[in-house]
Design an enzyme around this catalytic site. Structure first.
Site, short mmCIF file in Angstrom:
data_model
loop_
_atom_site.label_atom_id
_atom_site.label_comp_id
_atom_site.label_asym_id
_atom_site.label_seq_id
_atom_site.Cartn_x
_atom_site.Cartn_y
_atom_site.Cartn_z
N VAL A 1 155.18 48.15 -2.41
CA VAL A 1 154.45 46.90 -2.64
C VAL A 1 154.13 46.67 -4.11
O VAL A 1 153.83 45.55 -4.52
CB VAL A 1 153.15 46.85 -1.81
CG1 VAL A 1 153.45 46.88 -0.33
CG2 VAL A 1 152.19 47.96 -2.22
N SER B 1 137.52 48.54 0.93
CA SER B 1 136.91 49.84 1.22
C SER B 1 135.41 49.71 1.07
O SER B 1 134.91 48.77 0.42
CB SER B 1 137.44 50.89 0.22
OG SER B 1 136.67 52.08 0.26
N TYR C 1 139.60 53.57 -8.73
CA TYR C 1 139.74 53.20 -7.33
C TYR C 1 138.77 52.08 -6.96
O TYR C 1 139.15 51.08 -6.33
CB TYR C 1 139.50 54.42 -6.44
CG TYR C 1 139.59 54.14 -4.96
CD1 TYR C 1 140.82 53.99 -4.34
CD2 TYR C 1 138.44 54.05 -4.17
CE1 TYR C 1 140.91 53.74 -2.98
CE2 TYR C 1 138.52 53.81 -2.82
CZ TYR C 1 139.75 53.65 -2.22
OH TYR C 1 139.83 53.40 -0.87
N ALA D 1 137.44 49.92 -8.90
CA ALA D 1 137.86 48.68 -9.56
C ALA D 1 138.93 47.98 -8.74
O ALA D 1 138.90 46.74 -8.60
CB ALA D 1 138.38 48.99 -10.96
N LYS E 1 139.39 48.21 -5.49
CA LYS E 1 138.86 47.73 -4.21
C LYS E 1 137.87 46.57 -4.40
O LYS E 1 137.79 45.68 -3.56
CB LYS E 1 138.24 48.89 -3.44
CG LYS E 1 139.27 49.92 -2.98
CD LYS E 1 140.37 49.28 -2.13
CE LYS E 1 141.34 50.27 -1.57
NZ LYS E 1 142.37 49.65 -0.70
#
Length: 252
Positions: free
Chosen positions: A66, A144, A157, A159, A161
């Site tokens: 992706v 999350s 991480y 940032a 989410k």
């Protein structure tokens, strides 16, 4: 459980394991036509098997990174050539964090998390938008609990989410007038292979996860899948831009 997903074409990313696989199985049980994508070819095959691989070719499995826009465009083109349209998209592909101070992170680590978690959601959304059923289509994007509750040592991480939520809400505004909804699920600690990695296989780490919410257990992919199916269904027809926590009530 909603039955209006029968016959609907659903494009799923990150569906070779965990929440993506659990959601594919749930949507299969509701009669949806699935496009199961991931970078893990063997995992795709296993998910297809669990979703009735021999069901007259009803479902499709495609390898997809992706983070690469060209790959996303090519994959979506294959789907549209076969089905003509897409009804729902589940942007689930993601990479979980390694807890560390920012000074110990690398540019490669930053690029990997942003590329999959955030840019991946952008790539798939942009590629599928021209082919979405309108009105009636929907996106469900995975953020999350770290997308609204930052934690020490996971700045990059978090940032990504937080970014998924902001991006999704903007898309809800942009696509809402066309009758296409965009909603977000924020899973808590879910018992998946990637979270097993975070727990590092220790009983103490798993216990901490289990006790991290009011229900006293980790979630399962099935717990998330039911919420995703609801958000795609007509039962959630007036939900747009909603952020839904599925975390057993996180203790903070």
């Amino acid at each position: 459980m909603p039955s209006d997903l029968a016959g609907k074409v659903v494009f799923l990313t990150g569906a070779a394991s965990g929440i993506g696989r659990g959601t594919a199985i749930k949507l299969h049980s509701l009669g949806a036509i699935l496009v199961i994508t991931d970078i893990n070819e063997a995992g795709i095959a296993d998910t297809l098997q669990l979703c009735g691989r021999n069901d007259a070719g009803r479902h499709t499995g495609l390898i997809l990174d992706v983070s690469k826009a060209a790959d996303a465009e090519q994959c979506v083109a294959e789907v549209v050539a076969k089905h003509g349209h897409i009804d729902h998209v589940f942007n689930c592909a993601g990479i979980n964090p390694t807890s560390m101070p920012l000074t110990e992170t690398s540019e490669a680590y930053f690029d990997k998390l942003v590329g999959v978690n955030l840019k991946g959601t952008y790539n798939i959304t942009k590629a599928t938008m021209p082919h979405m059923t309108a009105p009636g289509g929907s996106y469900v994007n995975v953020s999350s609990i770290s997308g609204w509750n930052p934690t020490m040592g996971t700045a990059i991480y978090c940032a990504t989410k937080f970014g998924v939520i902001g991006f999704s809400k903007c898309m809800a505004l942009e696509l809402g007038p066309k009758g296409i909804r965009v909603n977000i699920v924020c899973p808590g600690y879910v018992d998946t292979p990637t979270n097993a990695g975070i727990a590092k296989g220790t009983a103490a780490a798993r216990t901490a996860m289990e006790q991290g919410n009011a229900l006293g257990r980790m979630g399962t992919p099935k717990d998330i899948a039911g919420v995703v199916a609801f958000l795609m269904s007509n039962e959630a027809r007036y939900m747009n831009g909603s952020v839904v926590g599925v975390d057993g009530m996180l203790r903070t």
